[in-house]
Scaffold this active site. Structure first.
Site, PDB file in Angstrom:
ATOM      1  N   SER A   1       3.220  -8.060   4.075  1.00 10.72           N
ATOM      2  CA  SER A   1       2.670  -9.136   3.262  1.00 10.72           C
ATOM      3  C   SER A   1       2.545 -10.395   4.114  1.00 10.72           C
ATOM      4  O   SER A   1       1.809 -10.393   5.107  1.00 10.72           O
ATOM      5  CB  SER A   1       3.546  -9.352   2.025  1.00 10.72           C
ATOM      6  OG  SER A   1       2.895 -10.172   1.076  1.00 10.72           O
TER       7      SER A   1
ATOM      8  N   ASP B   1      -3.863  -2.446  -4.105  1.00 11.38           N
ATOM      9  CA  ASP B   1      -3.021  -3.641  -4.032  1.00 11.38           C
ATOM     10  C   ASP B   1      -3.699  -4.754  -4.820  1.00 11.38           C
ATOM     11  O   ASP B   1      -4.702  -5.318  -4.382  1.00 11.38           O
ATOM     12  CB  ASP B   1      -2.836  -4.034  -2.566  1.00 11.38           C
ATOM     13  CG  ASP B   1      -1.777  -5.105  -2.348  1.00 11.38           C
ATOM     14  OD1 ASP B   1      -1.533  -5.880  -3.295  1.00 11.38           O
ATOM     15  OD2 ASP B   1      -1.211  -5.174  -1.250  1.00 11.38           O
TER      16      ASP B   1
ATOM     17  N   HIS C   1       0.966  -3.137  -3.869  1.00 13.90           N
ATOM     18  CA  HIS C   1       1.457  -3.949  -2.754  1.00 13.90           C
ATOM     19  C   HIS C   1       2.730  -3.369  -2.131  1.00 13.90           C
ATOM     20  O   HIS C   1       2.966  -3.517  -0.933  1.00 13.90           O
ATOM     21  CB  HIS C   1       1.718  -5.373  -3.252  1.00 13.90           C
ATOM     22  CG  HIS C   1       1.949  -6.364  -2.155  1.00 13.90           C
ATOM     23  ND1 HIS C   1       1.054  -6.580  -1.131  1.00 13.90           N
ATOM     24  CD2 HIS C   1       2.977  -7.218  -1.930  1.00 13.90           C
ATOM     25  CE1 HIS C   1       1.510  -7.513  -0.322  1.00 13.90           C
ATOM     26  NE2 HIS C   1       2.682  -7.919  -0.775  1.00 13.90           N
TER      27      HIS C   1
END
Length: 729
Positions: free
Chosen positions: A586, A661, A693
């Site tokens: 991320s 995601d 995600h």
């Protein structure tokens, strides 16, 4: 003496050789799972409840326990005694704890939200009452326990439990258009709440937020699934600089059945609503779009007037939290960074500051509550060092501060409603979680639960110590940890693999027990790698200036700090400066991508999982908090975007993303892919179909991902002497 030393070394080496390596399969099959207490619900008085599930009989129970003795007092409800329910997954009490809402068949929507089927259970009569035949969201008792409000189909409904009648209080709800009483995607993700309606204390009014997202741009994702044709998921997602939902505050009166719109002046966001201890006064929090000007409004439910009782501004941004607490006289507690560190402040009912309760060059990290009888405030802080968490009490006037937990590490408290007791969860890097019972003065009463069996099990594995230290570079002094191979030899050179997250206010270097990645790092250390984590500028718990230095330039100072940290570590005699890699997920993937590109003379390889590759693609609330809009700050967005540095790639690069995601869209990886192709740069890529995600749903998903990453590391990061050995393992 020399013979004795040689014998000792030989015995130690033999003992180490007899221990087991950690296998990646073990990390993801639950072999190292910790024992933990189920989430407890503090009750009135000195009691708490736990939701327990019997794996043999497949039934659910809600059991009541005493804080004083930790003994079970009674079973409040057992699903085996309910004809309509074989089990239940969630529960919540009404105010006087005579009724329960029981939930089943939960169906996730986004990170925090879900749909489910819900029943009201009367504890005395032992009767069940279905709230709605459809799946609904966030059913909530009225304070007088006569009604339940809930959301369905983007509208709000109220069920009268006495007559079984249902009143629909909004009618304009429509998917991807109007939402009543439930947050839109970006509020749920970035302001961390789902239920956007609240009962007044006298059960006469419901305050709710209405989201008009009709002009918010939509984002679509193909869901591959298992059918002949994929399905498309379409939802409203405001990217940086784009239109947000228009959010308004409304009051619905139960008796008149009339809804009033409340005027809150100029604002962009309403990130919190909360009734005060005066049933006629609602508190609403507003923020401007830059999120650097916050107002607390008091709204009068009788004449719908509103007034600002507290205003807070910041040169960068003001964080939102859940610490606002009203006392019996409607004075209130508030936490703020306005003196440079997050601290507790005490205001009267008109918003005038009475006093600052805590102060110092350290941060309050959690606020637990106020015992009004003793005028005592309970909180968690980093007074014992920024990588530790400790529980304290202090008087409302800022005197008589007491440390309630003794061990240095991570302490987390779960207090009883009256704050007379708390269950502390303690861990550090060497100690798995231990649960202990304490009274309000911090006195240890008894141990509740430990993980001694896990400790004994881990004793049979080759585990290296996580060494904490501060790393001094030309950019500053940073918290760090290092894991070396068990058979570490300072006369050898080892490849270095760095891990980080680096996002604003985050912390990766903490004195706490292992997560799954820690076992993976142990596995890599067993393969001959040194693992290091460094929290650079922009991370949290070291003051506002340290955290907010990255304002308007995400990815500039954080990347410089990782590059300089790698250089500094590479000066150590036992680290091969030509064999340094980095990874992240991320925000950490955004970082590892930039480090490999901008630090191409330092990093040999990188892995980026679900990375942001341009902040132009990410949501408005998060991104603009730190960057303002792309229209206002184009250079901040572009000068630190990996998309603009693809031609700089020299090392080995693995890009990983889940195709579904909804948070960091796969668009980020695809756009970087195109830039790397245009620059004719070779790289590796893995797309996990229909994964979100976290890339975890589905059989063996995490196992497959971590096997892939481990193989990539072995193939692309190793000292010359180790290459053959590592590839053969």
């Amino acid at each position: 003496m020399r013979k004795i030393l040689i014998l000792f070394i030989a015995i130690t080496s033999l003992a180490t050789a007899q221990k087991k390596d950690i296998k990646i399969e073990e990390i993801w099959n639950g072999s190292f799972r910790t024992e933990r207490m189920n989430s407890l619900n503090s009750m009135n008085g000195d009691f708490y409840t736990l939701l327990n599930f019997n794996n043999i009989f497949k039934n659910s129970t809600i059991d009541k326990y005493s804080y004083a003795t930790l003994e079970k007092v009674e079973t409040i409800v057992d699903s085996k005694n309910l004809e309509a329910l074989n089990y239940f997954e969630s529960y919540s009490f009404n105010n006087n704890e005579t009724k329960l809402i029981l939930g089943i068949d939960a169906e996730p929507i986004y990170r925090h939200s879900s749909l489910g089927v819900y029943y009201v259970y009367d504890i005395v009569s032992k009767k069940l009452q279905l709230i709605d035949t459809d799946k609904i969201q966030e059913p909530t008792f009225s304070p007088d326990s006569k009604k339940v409000a809930y959301a369905k189909g983007n509208n709000i409904f109220v069920k009268n439990l006495e007559t079984n009648s249902v009143t629909q209080i909004t009618t304009d709800g429509l998917k991807n258009n109007i939402i009543n009483g439930i947050c839109d995607w970006v509020y749920e993700e970035e302001f961390s709440f789902v239920r956007a309606f609240e009962w007044s204390g006298d059960s006469k009014n419901i305050a709710f937020l209405r989201f008009d997202e009709s002009e918010v741009p939509t984002f679509s994702m193909d869901i591959v699934g298992s059918e002949l044709y994929p399905k498309q998921q379409v939802f409203k997602y405001p990217k940086a600089g784009e239109k947000n939902a228009v959010v308004t505050l409304h009051l619905y009166n139960i008796e008149t059945k009339y809804t009033s719109k409340i005027n809150l002046g100029d604002y962009e966001y309403i990130p919190r609503i909360k009734w005060t201890n005066n049933s006629n006064i609602l508190c609403a929090t507003t923020l401007n779009r830059h999120q650097n000007n916050l107002n607390l409004y008091f709204v009068n439910a009788s004449d719908f007037s509103s007034k600002v009782v507290l205003n807070e501004t910041d040169k960068a941004y003001v964080d939102i939290n859940d610490n606002l607490t009203f006392l019996e006289d409607n004075s209130f507690i508030w936490t703020s960074e306005k003196d440079g560190f997050n601290h507790i402040y005490y205001y009267d009912e008109n918003g005038n500051l009475i006093n600052q309760v805590t102060s110092g060059n350290w941060e309050v990290t959690n606020f637990y509550g106020v015992n009004e009888k003793t005028k005592t405030v309970y909180y968690q802080s980093v007074e014992d060092g920024s990588i530790n968490r400790t529980i304290y009490s202090i008087k409302l006037d800022g005197t008589d501060k007491k440390r309630l937990t003794n061990d240095s590490g991570t302490n987390k408290a779960a207090f009883s409603k009256n704050l007379d007791y708390f269950i502390n969860t303690f861990s550090d890097a060497n100690t798995p979680p231990i649960y202990t019972l304490h009274n309000g003065n911090g006195e240890l009463l008894k141990e509740v639960l430990n993980n001694n069996n896990l400790s004994k099990k881990l004793a049979s594995y080759k585990l290296s110590e996580k060494e904490f230290f501060t790393l001094q570079t030309k950019n500053g002094e940073f918290n760090a940890w290092m894991i070396k191979p068990v058979n570490f030899d300072s006369n050898k050179k080892y490849p270095l693999f760095m891990t980080q997250y680096s996002g604003p206010g985050s912390q990766s270097v903490s004195n706490s027990w292992n997560g799954a990645n820690d076992y993976w790092y142990q596995h890599l250390a067993q393969q001959g790698y040194i693992i290091v984590c460094v929290d650079g500028r922009g991370t949290g718990f070291k003051g506002a200036d340290f955290k907010k230095v990255t304002y308007k330039e995400l990815g500039k100072y954080e990347v410089l700090d990782q590059i300089e940290a790698a250089k500094k570590l590479g000066e150590r005699s036992y680290i091969d400066k030509n064999e340094i890699g980095i990874w992240g997920w991320s925000y950490g993937g955004f970082m590892s991508s930039n480090c490999l590109l901008k630090g191409n003379d330092v990093f040999k390889m990188a892995i980026a999982v679900a990375p942001v590759t341009s902040w132009r693609f990410y949501d408005s609330v998060y991104t603009e908090r730190y960057m303002q809009t792309p229209q206002e700050n184009p250079s901040g967005y572009d000068e630190n975007s990996p998309l603009n540095f693809a031609p700089l790639l020299k090392g080995k690069f693995l890009l990983v993303h889940g195709s579904s995601d909804d948070n960091v869209h796969v668009q980020n990886t695809m756009r970087l892919t195109n830039e790397l192709i245009a620059a004719n740069k070779p790289f590796d890529q893995a797309i996990y179909p229909d994964r979100t995600h976290g890339i975890y749903r589905g059989i063996n998903t995490r196992l497959h991902l971590y096997n892939k990453m481990t193989t990539f590391i072995k193939e692309n990061l190793s000292s010359k002497k180790q290459t053959v050995e590592l590839l053969n393992q």
